[in-house]
Design an enzyme around this catalytic site. Structure first.
Site, short mmCIF file in Angstrom:
data_model
loop_
_atom_site.label_atom_id
_atom_site.label_comp_id
_atom_site.label_asym_id
_atom_site.label_seq_id
_atom_site.Cartn_x
_atom_site.Cartn_y
_atom_site.Cartn_z
CE LYS A 155 -0.28 3.31 4.79
NZ LYS A 155 -0.17 3.50 6.25
CG HIS B 278 -5.80 1.82 5.34
ND1 HIS B 278 -5.35 2.79 6.21
CD2 HIS B 278 -4.77 0.94 5.18
CE1 HIS B 278 -4.11 2.51 6.56
NE2 HIS B 278 -3.72 1.40 5.95
CB SER C 74 5.36 -1.29 11.99
OG SER C 74 4.85 0.02 12.20
CD GLU D 116 -3.00 5.61 6.69
OE1 GLU D 116 -1.95 5.34 7.29
OE2 GLU D 116 -3.12 5.57 5.44
CD GLU E 263 -3.50 -2.09 7.63
OE1 GLU E 263 -2.43 -2.09 7.02
OE2 GLU E 263 -4.36 -1.20 7.48
N GLY F 129 2.48 2.74 10.97
CA GLY F 129 3.36 3.88 10.78
C GLY F 129 3.99 4.40 12.06
CG ASN G 236 -1.79 1.23 1.32
OD1 ASN G 236 -1.92 1.98 0.37
ND2 ASN G 236 -2.41 1.43 2.47
#
Length: 248
Positions: free
Chosen positions: A15, A93, A210, A95, A165, A171, A13
Site C-alpha cells: 500500500k 482493491h 488481516s 481502497e 477480500e 486492516g 501489498n
C-alpha cells in the site's frame, strides 16, 4: 499442509508504505529463502519498484492506468510497469474502489489492459460489512466478477487471479474464519465455472484480510484458498516469510 491442485501464491501489498531500507531487507530475505513450492510477489509503491532485483523477486504493482501513454498526469501505464520488471498488478482493491471511486466497469477495463500487456491481474473482490449482514455476499461478489468476465474471453480467465477480500476484515484485525473464506472462494470458483469450467478449476483465488503468521496456515489449508494477498504483515520481513512458508 496437503498438496494443492493449484500452485499457491502469496502477494504482499505494501500500500502507501515502505522505503528503500525495507526493499533491501525484503530483497535479501526472499533471495535467501527456499520456497520452491509456491510463488511470492512483492507489490510496493511505484517509487520502490525499480529498487528490486527482478531476477530474484517477482514484482507486482498496485494499480495501472487504462491509458497507454499521453497527457494523464499522475498515471502509470502497463508499459511502464513492464519496463521495471513487473509481472503482476493488483486491480480493484477495495481502497481504490472507495477512495478513488473505481467502478466495476473501470476495474474490468483495467483488467483488459493488463492482460493485453502480458501482466497478470490480481482482481480484488469483496463485500462491506452491511452486505454480509444483509446476506447478499454472493450477489455482491458475483456482480464484481461478472463485470470482468463480460469484457475478457474464456481463455483470458486462465491468466487472471482473484483476491477475495472481505472489506470488513481489511486492516481491522478482524479475519474471516477459514470456513467463511472457503465458502466464498468455493462460490467464486463455481460462479466463474459458468463462463469456463476449465479456467475456474485452474484459477488461483487468494484470501486477503488481516492474514498474519499465526492464522495463515489454517486459512491456506482450505481447498479453494490458493494463497493470500497480504497487507500489513507484508511490511514485516519475518512475518511475510512465515506466511510464505505456510503456503509452501
Amino acid at each position: 499442509m496437503a498438496a494443492k491442485i493449484r500452485r499457491p501464491i502469496v502477494a504482499g501489498n505494501w500500500k502507501m508504505n515502505g522505503n528503500l531500507s525495507l526493499v533491501k531487507q525484503m530483497q535479501e530475505a526472499l533471495g535467501q529463502s527456499q520456497l520452491e513450492n509456491m510463488d511470492s510477489v512483492v507489490c510496493p509503491p511505484f517509487t520502490l519498484l525499480s529498487g528490486f532485483d527482478t531476477e530474484q523477486i517477482k514484482l507486482g504493482a498496485q494499480n495501472l492506468s487504462v491509458y497507454p501513454n499521453g497527457a494523464h498526469t499522475g498515471e502509470i501505464s502497463a508499459a511502464m510497469l513492464q519496463d521495471v520488471g513487473c509481472q503482476y498488478v493488483i486491480l480493484g482493491h477495495s481502497e481504490r474502489r472507495a477512495e478513488q471511486f473505481e467502478s466495476n466497469e473501470l476495474v474490468a477495463d483495467k483488467v483488459q489492459v493488463a492482460l493485453a500487456a502480458g501482466l497478470t491481474p490480481i482482481v480484488c473482490v469483496g463485500e462491506p460489512l452491511e452486505v454480509r449482514q444483509s446476506g447478499k455476499v454472493f450477489d455482491y461478489v458475483a456482480s464484481q466478477l461478472d463485470a470482468v468476465t463480460q469484457v475478457i474471453g474464456q481463455q483470458d480467465l486462465l491468466n487472471v487471479m482473484i483476491a477475495y477480500e472481505p472489506i470488513w476484515a481489511i486492516g481491522t484485525g478482524n479475519t474471516a474464519t477459514p470456513e467463511q473464506a472457503q465458502e466464498v472462494h468455493a462460490f467464486i470458483r463455481v460462479h466463474l465455472g459458468k463462463s469456463c469450467q476449465d479456467a475456474a478449476a485452474k484459477i488461483r483465488i487468494l484470501y486477503g484480510g488481516s492474514v498474519n503468521a499465526a492464522n495463515a496456515a489454517q486459512i491456506f489449508a482450505q481447498p479453494d484458498v490458493d494463497g493470500g494477498l497480504i497487507g500489513g504483515a507484508s511490511l514485516k520481513v519475518e512475518d511475510f516469510l512465515a506466511i510464505c512458508q505456510a503456503a509452501n
